[in-house]
Design a protein around this motif. Sequence first.
Motif, PDB file in Angstrom:
ATOM      1  N   ARG A  45      99.584  -6.731  16.770  1.00 53.30           N
ATOM      2  CA  ARG A  45     100.493  -7.798  16.355  1.00 53.30           C
ATOM      3  C   ARG A  45      99.778  -9.135  16.469  1.00 53.30           C
ATOM      4  O   ARG A  45      98.831  -9.270  17.252  1.00 53.30           O
ATOM      5  N   VAL A  46     100.239 -10.099  15.728  1.00 50.56           N
ATOM      6  CA  VAL A  46      99.734 -11.463  15.903  1.00 50.56           C
ATOM      7  C   VAL A  46     100.403 -12.036  17.148  1.00 50.56           C
ATOM      8  O   VAL A  46     101.635 -12.139  17.202  1.00 50.56           O
ATOM      9  N   CYS A 105      93.631  -8.745  14.258  1.00 50.82           N
ATOM     10  CA  CYS A 105      94.945  -8.157  14.501  1.00 50.82           C
ATOM     11  C   CYS A 105      95.615  -7.684  13.222  1.00 50.82           C
ATOM     12  O   CYS A 105      95.413  -8.242  12.142  1.00 50.82           O
ATOM     13  N   ASN A 127      98.946  -7.504  11.143  1.00 48.99           N
ATOM     14  CA  ASN A 127     100.130  -8.368  11.006  1.00 48.99           C
ATOM     15  C   ASN A 127     101.214  -7.544  10.307  1.00 48.99           C
ATOM     16  O   ASN A 127     101.365  -7.605   9.081  1.00 48.99           O
ATOM     17  N   VAL A 175     100.550 -16.986   9.188  1.00 44.87           N
ATOM     18  CA  VAL A 175      99.382 -17.519   9.893  1.00 44.87           C
ATOM     19  C   VAL A 175      99.208 -19.013   9.637  1.00 44.87           C
ATOM     20  O   VAL A 175      98.756 -19.767  10.515  1.00 44.87           O
ATOM     21  N   HIS A 194      91.187 -13.285  12.713  1.00 43.32           N
ATOM     22  CA  HIS A 194      91.217 -12.449  11.516  1.00 43.32           C
ATOM     23  C   HIS A 194      92.479 -11.587  11.580  1.00 43.32           C
ATOM     24  O   HIS A 194      92.799 -11.024  12.636  1.00 43.32           O
ATOM     25  N   SER A 195      93.189 -11.467  10.465  1.00 46.30           N
ATOM     26  CA  SER A 195      94.390 -10.634  10.464  1.00 46.30           C
ATOM     27  C   SER A 195      94.503  -9.879   9.150  1.00 46.30           C
ATOM     28  O   SER A 195      93.955 -10.293   8.120  1.00 46.30           O
ATOM     29  N   GLU A 216      97.585  -7.970   6.878  1.00 47.11           N
ATOM     30  CA  GLU A 216      99.009  -7.664   6.725  1.00 47.11           C
ATOM     31  C   GLU A 216      99.181  -6.203   6.320  1.00 47.11           C
ATOM     32  O   GLU A 216      98.497  -5.704   5.428  1.00 47.11           O
TER      33      GLU A 216
END
Length: 400
Positions: free
Chosen positions: A9-10, A40, A42, A50, A64-65, A67
């Motif tokens: 998770r963020v 992470c 998302n 973000v 860095h994420s 979705e």
Amino acid sequence: MKALILSNRVPFPPTSGYPIVVYNTMKGLLNLGAEITLFCINPNSHRVDVDDIYDPVFEQIKFHSFELDTEVNLWDAFFNIFSNDSYNVSRFYDDDAAKMLENLLRETEFDVIQFEGLFVVPYLDTVKQYSNAKLIYRAHNIVFDVWERLANSERFTPRRRYLQFLARRLKTYETEQFNRFHRIFAISEPDRHNILQFGCEIPIDVFPVALDFEKYLIDISKTSFPTLFHIGAMDWRPNKEGLEWFIEEIWPDIEKLNSELRFYIAGKRIQRHFYEYDSENLVIEGEVFDAVEFMNSKAIMIVPLLSGSGMRVKIIEGMAMKKCIIATSFAAEGLNCKNGYDILIADTPDEFYRCILQCLTRPNRWRELGENARKTVERDHDLRGISKRMLNVYTQLVNG
């Protein structure tokens, strides 16, 4: 020290248990000079925009994420039965996310890579292929244990059998992962003991939830009494089931004790039926803007969990706010606290009734328990001390 943290998770904003643990881990290590990169997932269910993150920790890390839709899909769940994968975990894996992680590992050499919980472990093979860093698994809880307890409490037979099936798959997957890392971080001593029993042969350290106490400022003049409260996300099934049990089995007798007594419930995703209970003294707040301010305004914290493992972050926050905590043994599992000194343990309706009656008839009692609770968390959950110990383990791993 260059550390990569993988999260499912963020962790911005840090308003619930898992994000608080990840956020404070990064904050503590940053304060000690470590370089932190966060990768992470998302997920749609907890999606964070973000572009709307404004946080001093966020500004100090490389972020860095990816979705990803991790919602349960009935067709996927059905076909998963005929595979060997754990559906609970596989929903968090995506080939494109793995490719993004691969590119990050090709570009940057890390000293340590820390997996925050089981749901990012599906990316372990990618990490092993493209990095020589020391690998740490942070066990926020024993995940399959939560599902086993949920299955055992389910009355509808078909659903109970499916939950038992998921728990078995999850247990197989989870226990097979422990020895694939260089180090395990357990969140409590009971969890460390359980992990050892599951055949873990690598070193295990216990790192409890850490708090920055500068955030937890108490103003007793704003605390109303007599008040009970519960705060927690209602999309986590143990929270929902425990609260339903308390309201249906215990609250009707409790509210008769004092006509001025109010029970406040706060948290995300509170289901409609909670608003339909026939009680004028039950107040559904829903999601609150500031959990610390909400806790400060109430006196006695009720945590009626009937299942779960790990460590309840909201209890630790409540203790930091000098709250009198009345909780089940499940809820207090992993905490280094003493019944009657810094917490009250109640596992039956009668025990909850007597604990609450004790606090209502002896007002100084709940204050005394709260004062002792603050001393306990300052001793066991200080961010700086825990972060220094964690960084020392990193250094030993890298140098060793």
